[in-house]
Every structure is written in C-alpha cells, then in structure tokens.
Scaffold this motif. Structure first.
Motif, PDB file in Angstrom:
ATOM      1  N   GLU A  43     -27.741 -27.501  -0.847  1.00  0.00           N
ATOM      2  CA  GLU A  43     -26.815 -26.963   0.265  1.00  0.00           C
ATOM      3  C   GLU A  43     -25.634 -26.580  -0.344  1.00  0.00           C
ATOM      4  OE1 GLU A  43     -26.518 -29.814   3.535  1.00  0.00           O
ATOM      5  OE2 GLU A  43     -28.615 -30.187   3.038  1.00  0.00           O
ATOM      6  N   ARG A  44     -25.125 -26.902  -1.735  1.00  0.00           N
ATOM      7  CA  ARG A  44     -24.060 -26.635  -1.934  1.00  0.00           C
ATOM      8  C   ARG A  44     -23.303 -25.320  -2.190  1.00  0.00           C
ATOM      9  NH1 ARG A  44     -24.517 -30.880  -7.242  1.00  0.00           N
ATOM     10  NH2 ARG A  44     -24.595 -32.861  -5.797  1.00  0.00           N
ATOM     11  N   SER A  45     -24.312 -24.344  -2.519  1.00  0.00           N
ATOM     12  CA  SER A  45     -24.067 -22.924  -2.445  1.00  0.00           C
ATOM     13  C   SER A  45     -23.519 -22.377  -1.217  1.00  0.00           C
ATOM     14  CB  SER A  45     -25.049 -22.026  -3.262  1.00  0.00           C
ATOM     15  OG  SER A  45     -26.125 -22.132  -2.345  1.00  0.00           O
ATOM     16  N   ASN A  46     -23.878 -23.043  -0.097  1.00  0.00           N
ATOM     17  CA  ASN A  46     -23.681 -22.638   1.181  1.00  0.00           C
ATOM     18  C   ASN A  46     -22.633 -23.338   1.856  1.00  0.00           C
ATOM     19  OD1 ASN A  46     -25.895 -20.787   1.215  1.00  0.00           O
ATOM     20  ND2 ASN A  46     -27.299 -22.292   2.238  1.00  0.00           N
ATOM     21  N   ARG A  47     -22.254 -24.504   1.282  1.00  0.00           N
ATOM     22  CA  ARG A  47     -21.291 -25.466   2.022  1.00  0.00           C
ATOM     23  C   ARG A  47     -20.066 -25.702   1.296  1.00  0.00           C
ATOM     24  NH1 ARG A  47     -24.081 -30.697   3.699  1.00  0.00           N
ATOM     25  NH2 ARG A  47     -21.957 -31.325   4.023  1.00  0.00           N
ATOM     26  N   ILE A  48     -20.065 -25.067   0.030  1.00  0.00           N
ATOM     27  CA  ILE A  48     -18.850 -25.487  -0.885  1.00  0.00           C
ATOM     28  C   ILE A  48     -18.143 -24.212  -1.508  1.00  0.00           C
ATOM     29  CG2 ILE A  48     -18.047 -26.807  -3.143  1.00  0.00           C
ATOM     30  CD1 ILE A  48     -20.109 -28.833  -2.517  1.00  0.00           C
ATOM     31  N   ASP A  52     -11.510 -24.056 -10.206  1.00  0.00           N
ATOM     32  CA  ASP A  52     -10.781 -25.118 -10.923  1.00  0.00           C
ATOM     33  C   ASP A  52      -9.835 -25.815 -10.245  1.00  0.00           C
ATOM     34  OD1 ASP A  52     -12.653 -24.969 -12.931  1.00  0.00           O
ATOM     35  OD2 ASP A  52     -11.212 -23.631 -14.139  1.00  0.00           O
ATOM     36  N   ASP A  53      -9.118 -25.308  -9.121  1.00  0.00           N
ATOM     37  CA  ASP A  53      -8.163 -25.804  -8.684  1.00  0.00           C
ATOM     38  C   ASP A  53      -8.069 -26.138  -7.042  1.00  0.00           C
ATOM     39  OD1 ASP A  53      -5.873 -25.548 -10.649  1.00  0.00           O
ATOM     40  OD2 ASP A  53      -6.552 -23.684 -10.794  1.00  0.00           O
ATOM     41  N   LEU A  54      -9.076 -25.500  -6.507  1.00  0.00           N
ATOM     42  CA  LEU A  54      -9.172 -25.567  -4.968  1.00  0.00           C
ATOM     43  C   LEU A  54     -10.728 -25.958  -4.492  1.00  0.00           C
ATOM     44  CD1 LEU A  54      -7.654 -22.304  -4.174  1.00  0.00           C
ATOM     45  CD2 LEU A  54      -6.474 -24.381  -3.990  1.00  0.00           C
ATOM     46  N   CYS A  55     -11.053 -26.574  -3.590  1.00  0.00           N
ATOM     47  CA  CYS A  55     -12.497 -26.931  -3.271  1.00  0.00           C
ATOM     48  C   CYS A  55     -12.344 -27.134  -1.484  1.00  0.00           C
ATOM     49  CB  CYS A  55     -12.657 -28.184  -3.969  1.00  0.00           C
ATOM     50  SG  CYS A  55     -14.614 -28.719  -3.429  1.00  0.00           S
ATOM     51  N   LYS A  56     -13.349 -26.402  -0.953  1.00  0.00           N
ATOM     52  CA  LYS A  56     -13.236 -26.614   0.399  1.00  0.00           C
ATOM     53  C   LYS A  56     -14.776 -26.855   0.745  1.00  0.00           C
ATOM     54  CE  LYS A  56     -13.226 -24.148   4.829  1.00  0.00           C
ATOM     55  NZ  LYS A  56     -12.983 -22.812   5.412  1.00  0.00           N
ATOM     56  N   ILE A  57     -15.031 -28.104   1.617  1.00  0.00           N
ATOM     57  CA  ILE A  57     -16.277 -28.462   1.807  1.00  0.00           C
ATOM     58  C   ILE A  57     -16.622 -28.400   3.405  1.00  0.00           C
ATOM     59  CG2 ILE A  57     -18.339 -30.425   1.457  1.00  0.00           C
ATOM     60  CD1 ILE A  57     -16.545 -31.248  -0.834  1.00  0.00           C
ATOM     61  N   GLU A  66     -18.012 -33.947  11.869  1.00  0.00           N
ATOM     62  CA  GLU A  66     -17.258 -34.012  10.823  1.00  0.00           C
ATOM     63  C   GLU A  66     -16.530 -32.620  10.638  1.00  0.00           C
ATOM     64  OE1 GLU A  66     -16.999 -36.276   8.087  1.00  0.00           O
ATOM     65  OE2 GLU A  66     -18.301 -37.447   9.439  1.00  0.00           O
ATOM     66  N   ASP A  67     -15.224 -32.843   9.970  1.00  0.00           N
ATOM     67  CA  ASP A  67     -14.498 -31.786   9.743  1.00  0.00           C
ATOM     68  C   ASP A  67     -14.575 -31.290   8.443  1.00  0.00           C
ATOM     69  OD1 ASP A  67     -13.391 -31.849  12.344  1.00  0.00           O
ATOM     70  OD2 ASP A  67     -11.677 -33.104  11.754  1.00  0.00           O
ATOM     71  N   PRO A  68     -14.159 -30.172   8.095  1.00  0.00           N
ATOM     72  CA  PRO A  68     -14.050 -29.733   6.709  1.00  0.00           C
ATOM     73  C   PRO A  68     -13.113 -30.470   5.760  1.00  0.00           C
ATOM     74  CG  PRO A  68     -14.045 -27.818   7.956  1.00  0.00           C
ATOM     75  CD  PRO A  68     -13.882 -28.779   8.976  1.00  0.00           C
ATOM     76  N   ILE A  69     -13.456 -30.668   4.452  1.00  0.00           N
ATOM     77  CA  ILE A  69     -12.796 -31.486   3.689  1.00  0.00           C
ATOM     78  C   ILE A  69     -12.309 -30.435   2.655  1.00  0.00           C
ATOM     79  CG2 ILE A  69     -12.802 -33.054   1.706  1.00  0.00           C
ATOM     80  CD1 ILE A  69     -15.391 -34.363   2.886  1.00  0.00           C
ATOM     81  N   TYR A  70     -10.645 -30.425   2.529  1.00  0.00           N
ATOM     82  CA  TYR A  70      -9.989 -29.584   1.766  1.00  0.00           C
ATOM     83  C   TYR A  70      -9.310 -30.407   0.466  1.00  0.00           C
ATOM     84  CZ  TYR A  70     -10.279 -26.548   5.947  1.00  0.00           C
ATOM     85  OH  TYR A  70     -10.811 -26.058   7.339  1.00  0.00           O
ATOM     86  N   CYS A  71      -9.747 -29.898  -0.492  1.00  0.00           N
ATOM     87  CA  CYS A  71      -9.132 -30.589  -1.831  1.00  0.00           C
ATOM     88  C   CYS A  71      -8.147 -29.695  -2.653  1.00  0.00           C
ATOM     89  CB  CYS A  71     -10.052 -31.218  -2.443  1.00  0.00           C
ATOM     90  SG  CYS A  71     -10.773 -32.556  -1.681  1.00  0.00           S
ATOM     91  N   SER A  96      -4.420 -31.379   4.457  1.00  0.00           N
ATOM     92  CA  SER A  96      -4.640 -30.933   5.748  1.00  0.00           C
ATOM     93  C   SER A  96      -5.159 -29.456   5.629  1.00  0.00           C
ATOM     94  CB  SER A  96      -3.504 -31.155   6.698  1.00  0.00           C
ATOM     95  OG  SER A  96      -2.216 -30.158   6.450  1.00  0.00           O
ATOM     96  N   GLU A  97      -5.947 -28.894   6.633  1.00  0.00           N
ATOM     97  CA  GLU A  97      -6.091 -27.443   6.720  1.00  0.00           C
ATOM     98  C   GLU A  97      -4.835 -26.775   6.625  1.00  0.00           C
ATOM     99  OE1 GLU A  97      -8.780 -24.356   9.160  1.00  0.00           O
ATOM    100  OE2 GLU A  97      -8.264 -26.266  10.118  1.00  0.00           O
ATOM    101  N   GLU A  98      -3.934 -27.033   7.267  1.00  0.00           N
ATOM    102  CA  GLU A  98      -2.821 -26.222   7.297  1.00  0.00           C
ATOM    103  C   GLU A  98      -1.855 -26.157   5.665  1.00  0.00           C
ATOM    104  OE1 GLU A  98       1.720 -26.714   9.134  1.00  0.00           O
ATOM    105  OE2 GLU A  98       0.169 -27.830  10.067  1.00  0.00           O
ATOM    106  N   ASN A  99      -1.900 -27.264   5.245  1.00  0.00           N
ATOM    107  CA  ASN A  99      -1.166 -27.398   3.878  1.00  0.00           C
ATOM    108  C   ASN A  99      -2.181 -26.706   3.134  1.00  0.00           C
ATOM    109  OD1 ASN A  99       1.167 -28.707   4.599  1.00  0.00           O
ATOM    110  ND2 ASN A  99       0.373 -30.770   4.312  1.00  0.00           N
ATOM    111  N   PHE A 100      -3.566 -26.666   3.002  1.00  0.00           N
ATOM    112  CA  PHE A 100      -4.416 -26.267   2.192  1.00  0.00           C
ATOM    113  C   PHE A 100      -4.100 -24.504   2.274  1.00  0.00           C
ATOM    114  CE2 PHE A 100      -8.556 -24.281   1.229  1.00  0.00           C
ATOM    115  CZ  PHE A 100      -8.857 -25.148  -0.044  1.00  0.00           C
ATOM    116  N   GLU A 101      -4.183 -23.946   3.386  1.00  0.00           N
ATOM    117  CA  GLU A 101      -4.131 -22.792   3.525  1.00  0.00           C
ATOM    118  C   GLU A 101      -2.755 -22.352   3.302  1.00  0.00           C
ATOM    119  OE1 GLU A 101      -6.498 -20.732   4.546  1.00  0.00           O
ATOM    120  OE2 GLU A 101      -7.814 -22.368   4.963  1.00  0.00           O
TER     121      GLU A 101
END
Length: 195
Positions: A43-48, A52-57, A66-71, A96-101
């Motif tokens: 499922e990784r290709s569809n959900r992640i 190197d610097d950003l990740c959204k799951i 569940e909510d998305p995870i932003y890293c 948070s989604e706001e800070n990630f964006e």
C-alpha cells in the motif's frame, strides 16, 4: 601537556552505508519516519508521499478514524563534552497539516524566522526503550526552521527521557562512542584527539 588537553576531540569512523572513512563527530540519520513501516508494503505507493525531507502518510480507505500523518526531517544535536562538534541525528518529527503545508510552500526560501511544535517518535539506537508491540515514545519539541538549504533543528521540551536530558546536558566522550557504536551496527568508531 596543557595545550594537548585544550585540543578538542574528533571521531574517525567507517560509514556502514558508503564504506568510506569520515572524520568529525558522529552523525546518523533515520531514512524513513517509523510510521512508514506501519503501512503494508503493497500500500505504500498509494498512501505515502515521500522525499528525503518530507513525508505524508494517508490512512487506508477503510480507516475513517485516522488523520494523515505529516512529517519533516530535522536535525537533533546532542553536545559532546570536550568535543568541537555535537553528536547529530537526522530524525523525523510530526507537524500539523497547517505547518506542514506552510513548510512545503516556503521550502525554497529562508525559513529561519519560523518555528513550530512537533512530536518526535523515539526510534533511535540506545534511546528507544519501547518494547516490541508497544507504541513508540513520543517527545514534544520545538522545531526551528532553517535558512535556505539547511534542515530545521529540533529542541526537545524539558522532560526526564534520556534523549531530552542528553540534549540539555550533553554526553561524555565515552557515552558518545557507545551510542555511535550501537548506531553503526556494532562497529566501533575510532576516537582520537583532533590535531
């Protein structure tokens, strides 16, 4: 003798990834946030979304709770007492989604005036005290966004977890060597006085 004692120490070690010898204080990074491995490989290709610097799951289609995870990837520095450079970890911290964006929209600019709150999942050699099957410990931290071309740094909030204590108080040369040995897959970095 006195001049010798004033010299700062430095490490020399062989990198497990590239096989080359490096000099300087230990620096290790975590390639993926730990949440990456919670997603089944199929499922990784569809959900992640990852670089190197950003990740959204995003959660699976079946999971509406569940909510998305932003890293974002950040630098966590631990001072080494008597060394010229800190022990450095490249780690992932939630946003948070706001800070990630906001972070992604301004990524190519100077972000040094910005900061945000994040949770650091502790999944590091020596510092991870979580037993298999238990959720990871999460530490609160303040993320100081960097200038253009620099990764942000995280300062953990004051608490009793050893990682937060070490970041505040620093670690001995011996402790840095022990942690580097664990992070380096059991290979001992060679520590010597920098000349």
């Amino acid at each position: 003798m006195f001049e010798r004692l004033l010299r700062k120490r430095s490490f020399k070690y062989k990198c497990n990834e590239c096989g080359k010898h490096h000099e300087g204080s230990p620096s290790f990074s975590v390639k993926y946030p730990p949440y990456y491995f919670d997603v089944p490989e199929t499922e990784r290709s569809n959900r992640i979304q990852y670089c190197d610097d950003l990740c959204k799951i995003v959660p699976s289609d079946n999971d509406t709770s569940e909510d998305p995870i932003y890293c974002i990837r950040v630098i966590l520095e631990i001072p080494i007492i008597g060394a010229s450079e800190p022990f450095t970890w490249g780690v992932w911290i939630t946003q948070s989604e706001e800070n990630f964006e906001k972070y992604t929209e301004t990524f190519e600019t100077d972000q040094s005036d910005e900061q945000s709150f994040g949770w650091l999942p502790v999944n590091l050699p020596f510092y991870n005290n979580t037993q298999i099957g238990e959720p990871l410990t999460h530490l609160e931290g303040e993320v100081y966004w960097g200038s253009k071309g620099q990764r942000p740094k995280v300062i953990l909030w004051k608490n009793a977890h050893q990682l937060a204590v070490d970041q505040r108080k620093g670690i001995s040369w011996k402790q840095a060597t022990k942690i580097a040995n664990q992070a380096n897959g059991g290979r001992e970095p060679r520590a010597e006085v920098f000349k």
